[in-house]
Design an enzyme around this catalytic site. Sequence first.
Site, PDB file in Angstrom:
ATOM      1  N   HIS A   1      -7.572  -5.761  -0.450  1.00 19.14           N
ATOM      2  CA  HIS A   1      -6.334  -5.000  -0.283  1.00 19.14           C
ATOM      3  C   HIS A   1      -5.475  -5.543   0.855  1.00 19.14           C
ATOM      4  O   HIS A   1      -4.332  -5.123   1.021  1.00 19.14           O
ATOM      5  CB  HIS A   1      -6.673  -3.526  -0.014  1.00 19.14           C
TER       6      HIS A   1
ATOM      7  N   SER B   1       0.828  -1.196   0.000  1.00 17.93           N
ATOM      8  CA  SER B   1       0.000   0.000   0.000  1.00 17.93           C
ATOM      9  C   SER B   1       0.874   1.262   0.000  1.00 17.93           C
ATOM     10  O   SER B   1       1.634   1.478  -0.942  1.00 17.93           O
ATOM     11  CB  SER B   1      -0.950  -0.039   1.206  1.00 17.93           C
TER      12      SER B   1
ATOM     13  N   ASP C   1      -8.616  -5.124  -6.226  1.00 15.77           N
ATOM     14  CA  ASP C   1      -8.079  -4.135  -5.294  1.00 15.77           C
ATOM     15  C   ASP C   1      -8.200  -2.735  -5.891  1.00 15.77           C
ATOM     16  O   ASP C   1      -7.497  -2.380  -6.848  1.00 15.77           O
ATOM     17  CB  ASP C   1      -6.621  -4.460  -4.983  1.00 15.77           C
TER      18      ASP C   1
END
Length: 534
Positions: A466, A343, A400
């Site tokens: 995610h 991320s 995602d």
Amino acid sequence: MMQIGSTIPSHHIQLFQARRAAFECRASPLNPSMKPSEKVVNPIISTEMTRSHLANLENLLQKQSPPVRQPDPVPARESPNIGSSQQEVNKGNGLLEGLNLARLWPEMKAAEEMSPRHLNRLQRLLSSSKMEYSPRNHLGSKWSKYHGCNDWAGLLDPLDENLRREIVRYGEFIQAAYHAFHSNPATSDEEASSSRHVALPDRSYRVTKSLYATSAVGLPKWVDEAAPDLGWMTQRSSWIGYVAVCEDKREIARMGRRDIIIALRGTATCLEWAENMRDVLVPMADSHDSVHGQPKVQCGFSSLYKTHGSQMPSLSEAVVEEINRLLEQYKGESLSITITGHSLGAALALLVADELSTCTPNMPPIAVFSFGGPRVGNRGFTNRLTAKNVKVLRIVNSQDLITRLPGMFVSEEFDKKLRNNTKVEGVLNVLDNNMPWAYAHVGTELRLDTKMSPYLKPDADVACCHDLEAYLHLVDGFLASNCPFRANAKRSLVRLVHEQGSNMKKLYINKAQNLSLNLERDGFPISGCLPSPS
């Protein structure tokens, strides 16, 4: 009454009959009527003898003590079609297990399907908190191709088993960063001079430096006064990762070089989220490429990378200083630098790689393994990294949403088609240099899909798609884009059940409840393992 022979796979019938004729039968509680000197010569077992065997077996099993927990079964190979119905196979399972025919014929293994009906495999995956890996093969002189020297050509689809292991291993270094942060999220200025304890998944590595990221924005003082309990959520500087180096000689020999790892976690604090929202592209300082255009990066990512705290250096300064120190310490050795992040950490990993690639001459090969990373810069930044020979492998889940941000909702495939048109390409180049949201991904892509997992719901929510553990679960099960989830995937499901239970299929959750899972008992402390924030 079902015959014993009906439970044996058709491709083993001849083997079974050939061996059975040579067995010398000894007195046994299963058949006390047979004398020790008797031998079986008739290839067909009579119905009466079969009933006698089953009756004696049933009496014997009823007298036995409660079963002891058996070791985890070895994953079974796929076997050809069995010449009996599934119902007959299920009925005969108890008999075959009691007779322990597998010990006599090791090659007779029942096919294991990815189905809730097969509890042996599911119980092993759910009850074991130990992470199992693909084979730990010797990489030796081949290490550079797994590090991306050829952009992982021929290794991704189908996925090479050595590369699968390396990807999962790097992902677990990021998990260690998450756990180290959540175990003590508060950061003080005095802490910058010392290294935080990190429970590394690979003991052959040693942490040499703690890394901190500082936000350029801050919250008004009245926020702290109105909500003093927020604490670490509003701090400007936070521990975000670490530098570690491999020090085990045998592991160095296996990998073919000494590896230096930089692991970076994802977004956790309020101010980090605020920086994520600052998604306008800004030019990189002192950089203009007349050939590839002006490199630009996301404003918030650049802020977290370059801003320093009141008593601590910026992430940029800390990384460059530590890498230069390690390069001097291990001068003359074969080295590699691996940067891995999830991320926000995936975005910062690209900025780290960009700076390290030119901070010193004779820099070792640099590779980035990113999980669920957003777009970071424009096409000029992408071309800049490519020109510096920085290798980037982006692990992407199709579901995602974060991987499609920031910027316009245009897929890389569609953008590539547009640029093949020379008339349109010129217009797009102008937009790349002038639009504040003209983002582009960089590197090679390994695309996964939540729908390929037999355990996760096909409509899993954004947080699950995610989640880092979900990513590692998908990598562990990925064979190829046109293949189903691999049947011999070994990664434990304990963490996935704990973190994404609401996104797992109800059948598996029910089976997990029936197995009475005790995560604390299995060495998985719930209190010390928080879910990876999305």
